[in-house]
Design an enzyme around this catalytic site. Structure first.
Site: not given
Ligand code: GLA
Length: 393
Positions: A134, A179, A229
């Site tokens: 989103s 994304d 992350y």
């Molecule tokens: C999130 C991040 C992406 C990617 C994914 C894992 O969605 O926004 O850029 O790193 O995690 O694949």
């Protein structure tokens, strides 16, 4: 592709006018969510990803203002009008989701693009923090609103990079480029094999007669700015630096071969080794899965998805009990080729590749078993691949 119907269009216009008052030219823009079929945590390692744009989407109604103000309302928080001026330095602020809009406005200005203020109503059918992007949809859609008002267009690669920068600097999420790329470049009926190093896009047809993509939201919220992350990114960089010292031609984990990886065992910190093993093997799985789908070898594509999940669970350690349960249970249903967690992890969704006639039984089984085990009702989306963000009206 499912179009915005006249009834929906009237409803959004109605919401817009009751929020911001009548009159003026109101434009309508849409930006889809995305699901990644395979290729997870590879984008920031200059690797391969294989996502598609999905039907759940974010819609934007916007009208230009001449006083340099942006006034903003989301259907998720209809009572809250957020305001900021584009004539002053745009700062990060509350509520958190407004930073996607603030960030995009700031980056457009920073890129030397003249923009005007606007009233903006955001109609969001994508779950926030649900792993269907989103945030990228809001970024790309907002950029299209600003640009369309000025009668401007932007190259899609540049648009994706600009939106990624907005997310880095305003939402403070050090995301990769997947994304924003798929949200802006998706193609109806196709998934996209994207090479995050050189920007090559290869569109692979998903035959609707033979295949359905089912997404199941665990309803466990993922919080990518939460630190894990960023930590994974750092660990990957540490791994890449190790291989670079051995062989200066290696610039990122994308360049590491399985042989080089095997040779590093025992020399590399065990955790870093596991992170590297995920990325190196996931890149192979991703290109293999795209090829398998192109050849309609659905069993093979499914098998690679299952391996991807195991690698994300055991080596990259970004899954959780709820996602593991959903992915495992999905594989017990006849007619399911493959299932895995999708997106950044720590909650969010699983994605399954399914024979059309198995959709009902899958949906039923996961809803029942998940509720029994975790006392949560999951949300199920059955979707085809749709087009990237566009101007509707
Ligand atoms: C999130 C991040 C992406 C990617 C994914 C894992 O969605 O926004 O850029 O790193 O995690 O694949």
């Amino acid at each position: 592709m499912r179009c915005v119907t006249e009834i929906e269009r009237n409803a959004i216009h109605g919401q817009f006018h009751s929020t911001f008052g009548p009159g003026g030219r109101v434009r309508l823009i849409r930006a889809p969510g995305r699901v990644n079929l395979i290729g997870e945590h590879t984008d920031y390692n200059e690797g391969f990803v294989f996502p598609m744009a999905i039907e759940p989407e974010v819609r934007f109604a916007c009208r230009a203002r001449t006083d340099g103000m942006v006034r903003l309302v989301s259907s998720l928080f209809p009572k809250q009008i957020i305001e900021f001026s584009i004539q002053h330095k745009i700062e990060r602020s509350e509520p958190a989701w407004s930073n996607y809009v603030r960030g995009v406005a700031a980056e457009l200005i920073g890129a030397g693009i003249a923009i005007e203020g606007m009233d903006l109503y955001i109609d969001n059918t994508l779950p926030m923090g649900g792993g269907l992007s989103s945030s990228a949809a809001i970024e790309v859609g907002t950029a299209l609103c600003f640009l369309t008002q000025q009668g401007q267009k932007m190259d899609l690669t540049r648009l994706a990079l600009l939106c990624q920068k907005a997310e880095h600097e305003y939402a403070l999420v050090p995301c990769g480029i997947m994304d924003q790329t798929i949200v802006s470049s998706g193609r109806e009926g196709h998934a996209m094999l994207f090479d995050c190093r050189n920007g090559t896009k290869q569109f692979i047809r998903i035959d609707e007669k033979e295949l359905r993509v089912v997404i199941v939201n665990s309803m466990v919220k993922h919080e990518l700015s939460g630190g894990e992350y960023a930590l994974r990114r750092k660990q990957c960089e540490e791994g890449a630096a190790f291989f670079h010292r051995i062989n200066p031609a290696i610039r990122s984990l994308r360049d590491v071969t399985i042989k080089q990886l095997d040779e590093s065992k025992g020399k590399l910190d065990p955790i870093i080794y596991k992170r590297c093993r995920h990325v190196v093997s996931e890149n192979h799985r991703t290109t293999d899965a795209a090829l398998a789908l192109e050849r309609k070898h659905y069993d093979r594509a499914g098998e690679l998805m299952v391996q991807s999940h195991q690698s994300l669970r055991d080596d990259f350690q970004v899954s959780c009990a709820e996602l593991d349960f959903l992915a495992e249970q999905a594989m017990t249903v006849k007619g399911v080729y493959g299932a895995r967690m999708t997106g950044g992890g720590f909650g969010g969704c699983i994605v399954a590749l399914v024979q059309p006639r198995a959709v009902e039984s899958l949906s039923h089984h996961l809803t029942e078993s998940y509720q029994k085990k975790h006392q949560i009702k999951p949300a199920v989306y059955v979707t085809t691949a749709t087009a990237g963000a566009s101007v509707v009206q």
